[in-house]
Design an enzyme around this catalytic site. Structure first.
Site, short mmCIF file in Angstrom:
data_model
loop_
_atom_site.label_atom_id
_atom_site.label_comp_id
_atom_site.label_asym_id
_atom_site.label_seq_id
_atom_site.Cartn_x
_atom_site.Cartn_y
_atom_site.Cartn_z
N ARG A 107 -28.99 54.88 34.94
CA ARG A 107 -29.10 55.26 36.36
C ARG A 107 -30.36 54.71 36.99
O ARG A 107 -31.31 54.39 36.30
CB ARG A 107 -29.08 56.79 36.51
CG ARG A 107 -30.27 57.54 35.90
CD ARG A 107 -31.36 57.91 36.88
NE ARG A 107 -32.55 58.41 36.20
CZ ARG A 107 -33.56 57.66 35.79
NH1 ARG A 107 -33.55 56.36 35.96
NH2 ARG A 107 -34.61 58.21 35.18
N ASP B 229 -36.55 67.36 39.99
CA ASP B 229 -35.43 68.10 39.37
C ASP B 229 -35.89 69.36 38.65
O ASP B 229 -35.29 70.43 38.79
CB ASP B 229 -34.54 67.20 38.49
CG ASP B 229 -35.24 66.45 37.38
OD1 ASP B 229 -36.48 66.54 37.26
OD2 ASP B 229 -34.53 65.76 36.61
N ASP C 4 -30.82 62.85 34.85
CA ASP C 4 -30.29 61.66 34.17
C ASP C 4 -28.93 61.93 33.53
O ASP C 4 -28.00 61.15 33.65
CB ASP C 4 -31.29 61.18 33.11
CG ASP C 4 -32.68 60.97 33.68
OD1 ASP C 4 -32.80 60.92 34.91
OD2 ASP C 4 -33.63 60.87 32.89
C1 GLA Z 1 -37.20 61.45 33.81
C2 GLA Z 1 -36.50 62.78 33.51
C3 GLA Z 1 -35.76 63.30 34.73
C4 GLA Z 1 -36.67 63.34 35.95
C5 GLA Z 1 -37.40 62.00 36.12
C6 GLA Z 1 -38.41 62.04 37.23
O1 GLA Z 1 -36.25 60.46 34.06
O2 GLA Z 1 -35.58 62.61 32.43
O3 GLA Z 1 -35.22 64.57 34.46
O4 GLA Z 1 -37.58 64.40 35.88
O5 GLA Z 1 -38.06 61.61 34.93
O6 GLA Z 1 -37.79 62.22 38.46
#
Ligand code: GLA
Length: 395
Positions: free
Chosen positions: A31, A40, A177
């Site tokens: 992603r 999040d 994610d």
């Molecule tokens: C990582 C974490 C996500 C989110 C991002 C920052 O990708 O896995 O859950 O917190 O950092 O937005």
């Protein structure tokens, strides 16, 4: 590489290792997050889309009873996992941690897979901030569903994979994610409320606009403590504001509590972390609005502002991602660049750029050349459309 090529390679690698054809192909994408970063785990909004880069597992029933055997093409190693009992986490985090953790958490959820053997291939760059680990977890969960003859609710599936990441990779990540890898939609980005899990699907299918991903090809997480530290700073800010999650606070409350927060040990830092969160929530809302109107220049301005906040208030950017964003901004609208920002956890990894389709390749090539000239590091880049989330192909 196209999805078709990747699945074809997976069939070929499966045949070479185990003979014959696989029964299942389980795939899950990586992603990019367009905006809403480090929000999040505070119950805020995120705005990710799945990318056309996948982890694919080709597998079929067979092998040792009660066990799964999986070969990782990237690491050129086969490992076995119990399908009968929840295995404990290993001390050292490896690709097996994500696979074994997801299987263990699926067993805990009551899935009862028959024994299987398979091969794992991926074209999601590892360590590029594009969620290669979430795509691996979600692909494994999708395969375990197939081998169990039972599907679970996709939100439950995302939560199961997040749990695997917490318990087996010791990374206290939020839900973004795994959620987008499981539930992405072709041609659409997902505006997700991480408190209620309510989601809005926002079209990003203007043929003249593309999402360009530039990987800085640097990774600065030396101790791995940076992410948990950000989380605990935010939790402390919420506590000082008298709310459960920062999502429940607002800018007025933060301004009113500034003095109290700053009087705390590390209070200046804690204040800035909370300010990033609250301003990022506003930017995310404005960005979504601009995207709906098709005002890409306005959306792009929110991206630049988001990057600045991640740099100054949240301190998760690094000289390399700062440079990529600066180079993109220098090219600007006349060269087809609407906006740019770092994406994902930070400390290296990738930047996401909103760009004009025709002008994007030339702009990317210029950014890449200047970045390499200044840093001596060769970046990699690709253009992607929003992709569909996890899928199972039965052969
Ligand atoms: C990582 C974490 C996500 C989110 C991002 C920052 O990708 O896995 O859950 O917190 O950092 O937005």
């Amino acid at each position: 590489m196209s999805f078709e090529q990747l699945t074809e390679n997976a069939r070929r690698v499966y045949a070479a290792r185990f003979g014959g054809a696989p029964r299942w192909l389980a795939a899950a994408p990586g992603r990019v997050n367009l905006i809403g970063e480090h929000t999040d785990y505070n119950g805020g909004f995120v705005f990710p889309m799945a990318i056309e880069r996948y982890t694919v597992i080709a597998a079929a029933p067979g092998g040792t009873p009660g066990r799964a055997a999986l070969y990782s093409e990237i690491f050129d190693r086969t490992s076995e996992f119990s399908l009968l009992e929840k295995e404990p986490p290993a001390e050292k985090v490896d690709w097996e941690s994500y696979v074994g953790g997801t299987i263990a958490c699926a067993l805990e959820k009551g899935l009862r897979p028959e024994p299987f053997r398979g091969v794992i291939l991926s074209d999601v760059p590892l360590g590029g901030g594009l969620s290669s680990s979430a795509s691996l977890e979600v692909a494994v969960a999708t395969l375990v569903e197939a081998a169990s003859g039972r599907q679970i609710d996709p939100v439950e599936k995302a939560l199961l994979c997040q749990k695997a990441e917490h318990e087996y990779a010791f990374m206290p990540c939020g839900i973004m994610d795994q959620f987008i890898s499981a539930m992405g939609e072709e041609g659409r980005a997902m505006l997700l409320d991480c408190r209620s899990f309510e989601r809005q699907s926002v079209p990003l299918d203007n043929p003249n606009v593309v999402v360009l991903v530039i990987n800085s090809n640097v990774k600065h997480t030396l101790s791995g403590s940076e992410y948990p530290e950000r989380r605990s700073d935010c939790a402390r800010a919420a506590e000082l504001l008298g709310v459960e999650l920062l999502r429940d606070a607002d800018s007025e409350a933060l301004a009113a509590a500034r003095g109290t927060i700053e009087a705390e040990p590390n209070g200046g830092r804690i204040f800035r972390r909370a300010r990033h969160f609250l301003t990022e929530e506003e930017r995310t809302a404005r960005f979504a609005e601009a995207l709906r109107r098709g005002d890409y220049a306005a959306a792009g301005r929110e991206m630049y502002a988001g990057h600045a906040s991640l740099k100054e208030d949240y301190e998760v950017t690094c000289p390399e991602t700062d440079l990529l964003v600066e180079l993109a901004a220098q090219l600007g609208l006349e060269n087809g660049i609407y906006g740019a920002r770092m994406t994902g956890g930070g400390f290296g990894g990738s930047v996401v750029v909103l760009a004009d389709r025709e002008k994007a390749p030339a702009a990317a090539a210029r950014i890449a050349a200047e970045y390499e000239a200044k840093t001596g590091i060769k970046p990699s880049w690709f253009v992607t459309r929003p992709a569909a989330g996890a899928r199972l192909i039965e052969e």
